[in-house]
Design a protein around this motif. Sequence first.
Motif, PDB file in Angstrom:
ATOM      1  N   VAL A  89      17.390  45.527  25.811  1.00 58.00           N
ATOM      2  CA  VAL A  89      16.631  45.499  24.556  1.00 58.00           C
ATOM      3  C   VAL A  89      15.370  44.681  24.813  1.00 58.00           C
ATOM      4  CG1 VAL A  89      18.693  45.688  23.091  1.00 58.00           C
ATOM      5  CG2 VAL A  89      17.788  43.415  23.666  1.00 58.00           C
ATOM      6  N   PRO A  90      14.295  44.916  24.050  1.00 54.72           N
ATOM      7  CA  PRO A  90      13.094  44.096  24.252  1.00 54.72           C
ATOM      8  C   PRO A  90      13.328  42.673  23.770  1.00 54.72           C
ATOM      9  CG  PRO A  90      12.789  45.567  22.393  1.00 54.72           C
ATOM     10  CD  PRO A  90      14.121  45.898  22.973  1.00 54.72           C
ATOM     11  N   ARG A  91      12.683  41.724  24.388  1.00 54.26           N
ATOM     12  CA  ARG A  91      12.843  40.313  24.016  1.00 54.26           C
ATOM     13  C   ARG A  91      12.548  40.081  22.542  1.00 54.26           C
ATOM     14  NH1 ARG A  91      13.713  36.424  22.212  1.00 54.26           N
ATOM     15  NH2 ARG A  91      13.789  34.280  22.977  1.00 54.26           N
ATOM     16  N   ARG A  92      11.540  40.804  22.026  1.00 56.66           N
ATOM     17  CA  ARG A  92      11.128  40.574  20.638  1.00 56.66           C
ATOM     18  C   ARG A  92      12.227  40.951  19.625  1.00 56.66           C
ATOM     19  NH1 ARG A  92      10.260  45.658  18.983  1.00 56.66           N
ATOM     20  NH2 ARG A  92       9.492  47.038  20.623  1.00 56.66           N
ATOM     21  N   LEU A  93      13.186  41.791  20.053  1.00 55.60           N
ATOM     22  CA  LEU A  93      14.253  42.169  19.110  1.00 55.60           C
ATOM     23  C   LEU A  93      15.015  40.933  18.629  1.00 55.60           C
ATOM     24  CD1 LEU A  93      15.940  44.378  17.651  1.00 55.60           C
ATOM     25  CD2 LEU A  93      17.519  44.210  19.583  1.00 55.60           C
ATOM     26  N   TRP A  94      15.216  39.987  19.544  1.00 55.89           N
ATOM     27  CA  TRP A  94      15.948  38.774  19.157  1.00 55.89           C
ATOM     28  C   TRP A  94      15.190  38.006  18.074  1.00 55.89           C
ATOM     29  CZ3 TRP A  94      20.879  38.079  20.313  1.00 55.89           C
ATOM     30  CH2 TRP A  94      21.409  38.802  21.393  1.00 55.89           C
ATOM     31  N   ASN A  95      13.852  37.975  18.184  1.00 56.10           N
ATOM     32  CA  ASN A  95      13.068  37.296  17.144  1.00 56.10           C
ATOM     33  C   ASN A  95      13.173  38.051  15.818  1.00 56.10           C
ATOM     34  OD1 ASN A  95      11.603  37.098  19.949  1.00 56.10           O
ATOM     35  ND2 ASN A  95      11.248  35.171  18.853  1.00 56.10           N
ATOM     36  N   THR A  96      13.173  39.384  15.939  1.00 57.10           N
ATOM     37  CA  THR A  96      13.291  40.202  14.719  1.00 57.10           C
ATOM     38  C   THR A  96      14.632  39.932  14.042  1.00 57.10           C
ATOM     39  OG1 THR A  96      11.999  41.899  15.819  1.00 57.10           O
ATOM     40  CG2 THR A  96      13.200  42.579  13.850  1.00 57.10           C
ATOM     41  N   LEU A  97      15.701  39.896  14.833  1.00 56.47           N
ATOM     42  CA  LEU A  97      17.033  39.639  14.255  1.00 56.47           C
ATOM     43  C   LEU A  97      17.089  38.239  13.645  1.00 56.47           C
ATOM     44  CD1 LEU A  97      19.352  41.195  17.036  1.00 56.47           C
ATOM     45  CD2 LEU A  97      18.689  42.232  14.853  1.00 56.47           C
ATOM     46  N   GLY A  98      16.434  37.297  14.323  1.00 52.90           N
ATOM     47  CA  GLY A  98      16.390  35.921  13.811  1.00 52.90           C
ATOM     48  C   GLY A  98      15.630  35.841  12.499  1.00 52.90           C
ATOM     49  N   GLU A  99      14.456  36.486  12.459  1.00 48.55           N
ATOM     50  CA  GLU A  99      13.651  36.464  11.224  1.00 48.55           C
ATOM     51  C   GLU A  99      14.407  37.106  10.064  1.00 48.55           C
ATOM     52  OE1 GLU A  99      10.082  38.482  12.441  1.00 48.55           O
ATOM     53  OE2 GLU A  99       9.634  36.855  13.850  1.00 48.55           O
ATOM     54  N   ALA A 100      15.232  38.107  10.393  1.00 50.22           N
ATOM     55  CA  ALA A 100      15.994  38.790   9.339  1.00 50.22           C
ATOM     56  C   ALA A 100      17.234  38.002   8.921  1.00 50.22           C
ATOM     57  CB  ALA A 100      16.404  40.170   9.839  1.00 50.22           C
ATOM     58  N   GLY A 101      17.483  36.878   9.584  1.00 49.05           N
ATOM     59  CA  GLY A 101      18.623  36.024   9.203  1.00 49.05           C
ATOM     60  C   GLY A 101      19.951  36.478   9.778  1.00 49.05           C
ATOM     61  N   LEU A 102      19.922  37.312  10.838  1.00 45.77           N
ATOM     62  CA  LEU A 102      21.180  37.825  11.375  1.00 45.77           C
ATOM     63  C   LEU A 102      21.759  36.982  12.506  1.00 45.77           C
ATOM     64  CD1 LEU A 102      20.739  41.721  11.443  1.00 45.77           C
ATOM     65  CD2 LEU A 102      21.241  40.193   9.561  1.00 45.77           C
ATOM     66  N   LEU A 103      21.017  35.973  12.968  1.00 44.21           N
ATOM     67  CA  LEU A 103      21.510  35.242  14.136  1.00 44.21           C
ATOM     68  C   LEU A 103      22.243  33.935  13.818  1.00 44.21           C
ATOM     69  CD1 LEU A 103      18.609  35.788  16.715  1.00 44.21           C
ATOM     70  CD2 LEU A 103      20.722  37.075  16.432  1.00 44.21           C
ATOM     71  N   GLY A 104      21.902  33.335  12.702  1.00 45.72           N
ATOM     72  CA  GLY A 104      22.568  32.057  12.386  1.00 45.72           C
ATOM     73  C   GLY A 104      23.465  32.218  11.175  1.00 45.72           C
ATOM     74  N   VAL A 105      24.130  33.358  11.097  1.00 45.80           N
ATOM     75  CA  VAL A 105      24.835  33.728   9.865  1.00 45.80           C
ATOM     76  C   VAL A 105      25.815  32.658   9.384  1.00 45.80           C
ATOM     77  CG1 VAL A 105      26.429  35.405   8.876  1.00 45.80           C
ATOM     78  CG2 VAL A 105      24.587  36.188  10.353  1.00 45.80           C
ATOM     79  N   ASP A 106      26.650  32.157  10.297  1.00 46.71           N
ATOM     80  CA  ASP A 106      27.667  31.199   9.848  1.00 46.71           C
ATOM     81  C   ASP A 106      27.328  29.764  10.240  1.00 46.71           C
ATOM     82  OD1 ASP A 106      28.143  32.230  12.457  1.00 46.71           O
ATOM     83  OD2 ASP A 106      30.067  31.187  12.474  1.00 46.71           O
ATOM     84  N   LEU A 107      26.085  29.551  10.586  1.00 47.56           N
ATOM     85  CA  LEU A 107      25.632  28.217  10.973  1.00 47.56           C
ATOM     86  C   LEU A 107      25.249  27.421   9.718  1.00 47.56           C
ATOM     87  CD1 LEU A 107      25.117  27.278  13.917  1.00 47.56           C
ATOM     88  CD2 LEU A 107      22.704  27.836  13.556  1.00 47.56           C
ATOM     89  N   PRO A 108      25.498  26.096   9.716  1.00 48.51           N
ATOM     90  CA  PRO A 108      25.057  25.302   8.564  1.00 48.51           C
ATOM     91  C   PRO A 108      23.537  25.428   8.355  1.00 48.51           C
ATOM     92  CG  PRO A 108      26.438  24.004  10.037  1.00 48.51           C
ATOM     93  CD  PRO A 108      26.189  25.306  10.721  1.00 48.51           C
ATOM     94  N   GLU A 109      23.139  25.340   7.086  1.00 47.00           N
ATOM     95  CA  GLU A 109      21.714  25.491   6.778  1.00 47.00           C
ATOM     96  C   GLU A 109      20.884  24.436   7.485  1.00 47.00           C
ATOM     97  OE1 GLU A 109      21.161  25.798   2.548  1.00 47.00           O
ATOM     98  OE2 GLU A 109      22.576  27.469   2.435  1.00 47.00           O
TER      99      GLU A 109
END
Length: 395
Positions: free
Chosen positions: A46-66
């Motif tokens: 996958v392109p590196r930027r996909l990870w930033n996109t997923l992060g910006e969409a809030g999908l990477l820290g789903v169960d992490l404390p705010e």
Amino acid sequence: MSVYRQSATDTVVGNEDRALFEEMVKRILQQEVAPEYERWEEAHQVPRRLWNTLGEAGLLGVDLPEALGGSNAGVDICLMVCEEMSRQGFGGLASGYNIHANIVMPYLLHLGSEAQQAHWLPRMASGEVVGAIAMTEPGAGSDLAAMRTSAERVDNGWKLNGAKVFITNGQLADLVIVCAKTDPAAGARGVSLFLVDASLPGFSRGKPIRKIGQHASDTAELFFDDLVVPESALLGEAGKGFVYLMQELPRERLGVGAQALGAIDGALQLTLAYVQERRAFGQRIADFQNTRFVLATVRAELEMGRAYFNQCLQRYGWGEMNSTDAAALKLMLSEMQCRAVDRCLQLFGGYGYSQEYPISRFYVDARIQTIYAGTSEIMQEVIARDMLGKANQAA
Ligand SMILES: Cc1cc2nc3c(=O)[nH]c(=O)nc-3n(C[C@H](O)[C@H](O)[C@H](O)COP(=O)(O)OP(=O)(O)OC[C@H]3O[C@@H](n4cnc5c(N)ncnc54)[C@H](O)[C@@H]3O)c2cc1C
């Protein structure tokens, strides 16, 4: 309906928010992933930027404390993302996501010091840092205790030497949890975990490993050549690496289970549509009794799998899911996935074998599920050991 709605895990998200989140995940995957996925499969990454996109969409820290950059939304929601990726046919992406969000982040959250968490987790949640975990070596897969990567104490830190193989996210990773022997004479008690910054001198990557499926998931060899990490890179206590690996297995295997459920469901949906369109001998493929029995069996197995998954998820939420539960879940759901996608593909006839039909990707993507995160044979061994004790390994 999502399988997670009835779970009793500790989550701050209500059912309505959960449904909204699920819709959002579906939409993001359709918008950001679906149009490009074929190209990523061909690029074997996958392109590196996909990870930033997923992060910006809030999908990477789903169960992490705010406070650490997450949404504090619950483990079940994080697993739902993984399931949805698989359901939409993005098996390679689901594996990379699983490593980042269901393995590396929880390791940091459960074992990391405050400083380690503050240093890595917000950047993992935003996608600035991609995570990987490196256990397997050319001479140590199922038999992890045979690992040879070493970490030797030096002034103010540790010096790592060795090689790892088959590391998911290996090409793109910025942070790799590396398992290494800190006391080779101590056997399983001599293994430690290190948070290795991939930009350090002495860290290098081999060529991407070409696989039969999950092409978009980048899989790499990693090399450590006199790689010096600071004392602060030690995750948890020295010598407790194996204990930590065991401790974190339930979450890892829940992730694999979520991938399996999503893939079975996705394959079933594709097959249901196809068999109602395609005709032979003057009738729909759907009208042959064999087709109906196959679809009914896959559906029934899926429901059974969901029930056991939900049970494990509930136990995980209570802190009661043990390594035998994790092994049984991983064994059953990954084997079920391979069986189900094989049966579904068969109903497509020759078209199922053509890459133009997405069911073919479900088939090749499934195969690794019974191998990584512990093979089916090792899962059976773990379950049997729970009932019978350790087998006599002598010849
Ligand atoms: C696509 C992919 C992604 C991966 N991602 C990662 C990752 O991110 N990080 C990581 O560390 N590793 C990763 N792995 C490695 C994976 O976990 C190992 O491949 C797996 O654990 C098996 O190890 P092995 O390949 O060395 O097989 P082996 O251990 O050599 O096993 C070969 C066969 O022998 C059987 N066997 C071995 N021991 C026993 C036993 N005691 N009893 C019965 N049968 C036995 C196995 O079940 C298997 O069928 C990945 C692998 C792949 C292919």
